[in-house]
Design an enzyme around this catalytic site. Structure first.
Site, PDB file in Angstrom:
ATOM      1  N   ASP A   1      51.407  14.391 -14.489  1.00 34.31           N
ATOM      2  CA  ASP A   1      49.992  13.525 -14.733  1.00 34.31           C
ATOM      3  C   ASP A   1      49.687  13.174 -13.366  1.00 34.31           C
ATOM      4  OD1 ASP A   1      47.697  13.199 -15.905  1.00 34.31           O
ATOM      5  OD2 ASP A   1      48.198  11.438 -16.710  1.00 34.31           O
TER       6      ASP A   1
ATOM      7  N   ASP B   1      52.066  15.996 -25.139  1.00 29.07           N
ATOM      8  CA  ASP B   1      53.046  15.018 -24.517  1.00 29.07           C
ATOM      9  C   ASP B   1      52.562  13.464 -25.268  1.00 29.07           C
ATOM     10  OD1 ASP B   1      50.523  14.741 -22.750  1.00 29.07           O
ATOM     11  OD2 ASP B   1      51.730  12.756 -22.340  1.00 29.07           O
TER      12      ASP B   1
END
Length: 376
Positions: free
Chosen positions: A92, A271
């Site tokens: 990320d 996720d």
RNA sequence: GGGGAGAUACCAAAGUGGCCAACUGGGGCGGACUGUAACUCCGCUGACUUCGUCUUCGUAGGUUCGAAUCCUGCUCUCCCCA
């Protein structure tokens, strides 16, 4: 990175596919355990492979940039070498920290100025330098820097935020093309749809994201305080626009029910911190429902944690023993709960995939959803 | 035998005339957690017919409009000297 769409469910938008990266393949739909600071909390790599059967894990640009820092990561030869994970990694960008650290950051057209949560020092994240950082980390799948706006943002703010995210996207994509992987394997970059809880903004954003024709596309800014129904509605709108032949990643989601509903809407990748964080806080997701292991009712229940599971912790340890470990604040409790919850999440998406391929996903979902959502 | 200190809710420990059903920890019970500032955070924890009432601060009395707090007896615990 390559994506092969293998099966489509006849009665929903659910899909089964196969992602191929230089670090191996990922069967979708998939759940990706989060390893923010180069470690899936309380879980060994070996358990991740053997017990949990994780196919890909996440790292976080913001956290890794602060610690251990880019010099160490580069010396190590990237994150795979550093933590020993040989399968794919997704990073990320720090976009979520724009949201979660909102008290200690400042946004501008240039980027996001953070105050480190560790020592208070200032750091500027730009769409460009985040790409550089993710190159050094060496993620197989990199994410662009975005603004993850809060769930209750008003229309004006949502629009402004989305438009800036789009400008950041252009800069990030351009910079990605100008840079090369550092460690000899290929990397790809996913753009992120924003637009808060507004259908028209979500549509606009999805169209822009689709126009980049990236290897995969992400949907961000959901599960940030809005009702689940709103999230499903936004995903539905967006998935009508995002290309069919590219994987869709719904960022940060979610509960078992959220995952099943969104698989049904055509999402391929998920996720969430929930299995690990909530697990550390004694919440167990099982094939029979959700348990708070600190509750007194488990004190003398010597049955296995999850008797239907094939993960060894689930049949080896009893509920009573796990409750005792939590009540006694033993580290082993965190490990057992994390391994259990992650293996449950991987089992859940694996079953979903099987049923999509078998053609009875919709029926299976209707049957299992109330069971896995109920509180025991 | 002589001298001293102390007994407060499940435990530890504040409180030394009214703001005390009693600070604060711990323990117990419950809840929250969605791209991880998180082994964290938030409630409740004397009883009950719970915006109120009743019974509590070793025990039995007393002083006072009013006592966990002051006085007296008793019981118990701990420390020091013999």
């Amino acid at each position: 990175m390559k994506f092969e769409l293998q099966h489509k469910d006849p009665r929903s938008n659910a899909r089964a596919g196969l992602i191929t990266t230089d670090h191996g393949q990922i069967e979708t739909p998939i759940f990706m355990p989060i390893g923010t600071v180069a470690s899936v909390k309380a879980v060994h790599q070996r358990e991740l492979v053997e017990d949990i059967k994780a196919q890909i894990i996440l790292g976080n640009t913001y956290h890794l940039y602060l610690r251990p820092g880019l010099d160490i990561l580069e010396k190590a030869g990237g994150l795979h070498k550093f933590n020993g994970w040989e399968r794919p990694i997704l990073t990320d960008s720090g976009g979520y920290q724009v949201f979660s650290l909102s008290g200690t950051r400042k946004l501008s057209e240039e980027g996001a100025l953070f105050r480190s949560h560790i020592d208070g020092s200032k750091h500027l994240f730009t769409p460009e330098n985040v790409i550089e950082t993710e190159r050094i980390i060496g993620a197989d799948i990199m994410m662009v820097l975005d603004e993850c706006a809060p769930g209750d943002a008003d229309y004006k703010y949502a629009k402004k935020s989305m438009e800036m995210t789009h400008r950041w996207l252009k800069r990030g994509m351009d910079h990605f093309k100008k840079t090369e992987p550092k460690y000899g394997y290929s990397q790809t970059l996913f753009p992120i749809v924003q637009g808060c809880a507004y259908k028209d903004l979500r549509q606009q954003s999805a169209e822009i994201i689709a126009s980049y024709n990236a290897d995969g596309n992400a949907i961000g800014g959901l599960a940030v305080g809005e009702p689940a129904e709103v999230m499903y509605e936004m995903v539905e709108v967006v998935n009508e626009i995002l290309p069919q032949d590219k994987p869709r990643y719904l960022m940060g989601v979610g509960t078992p029910a959220n995952i099943l509903e969104n698989i049904s809407q055509g999402v391929d990748m998920f996720d969430c911190v929930m299995p690990t964080r909530n697990g550390r806080n004694a919440m167990l997701f099982t094939r029979r429902g959700i348990m708070n292991m600190k509750n007194k009712k488990w004190a003398d229940d010597f049955s296995p944690i999850d008797p239907d599971s094939d993960s060894w912790v689930d049949t080896f340890y009893s509920k009573a023993y796990l409750r005792h470990l939590f009540v006694s604040k033993e580290y082993l409790a965190l490990q057992i709960a994390s391994i259990h919850n992650l293996s449950f999440y991987l089992w859940l998406v694996g079953e979903a995939r099987k049923h999509i391929i078998a053609g009875d996903f919709a029926e299976w979902k209707c049957q299992i959803l109330p069971i896995v959502s109920q509180r025991l």
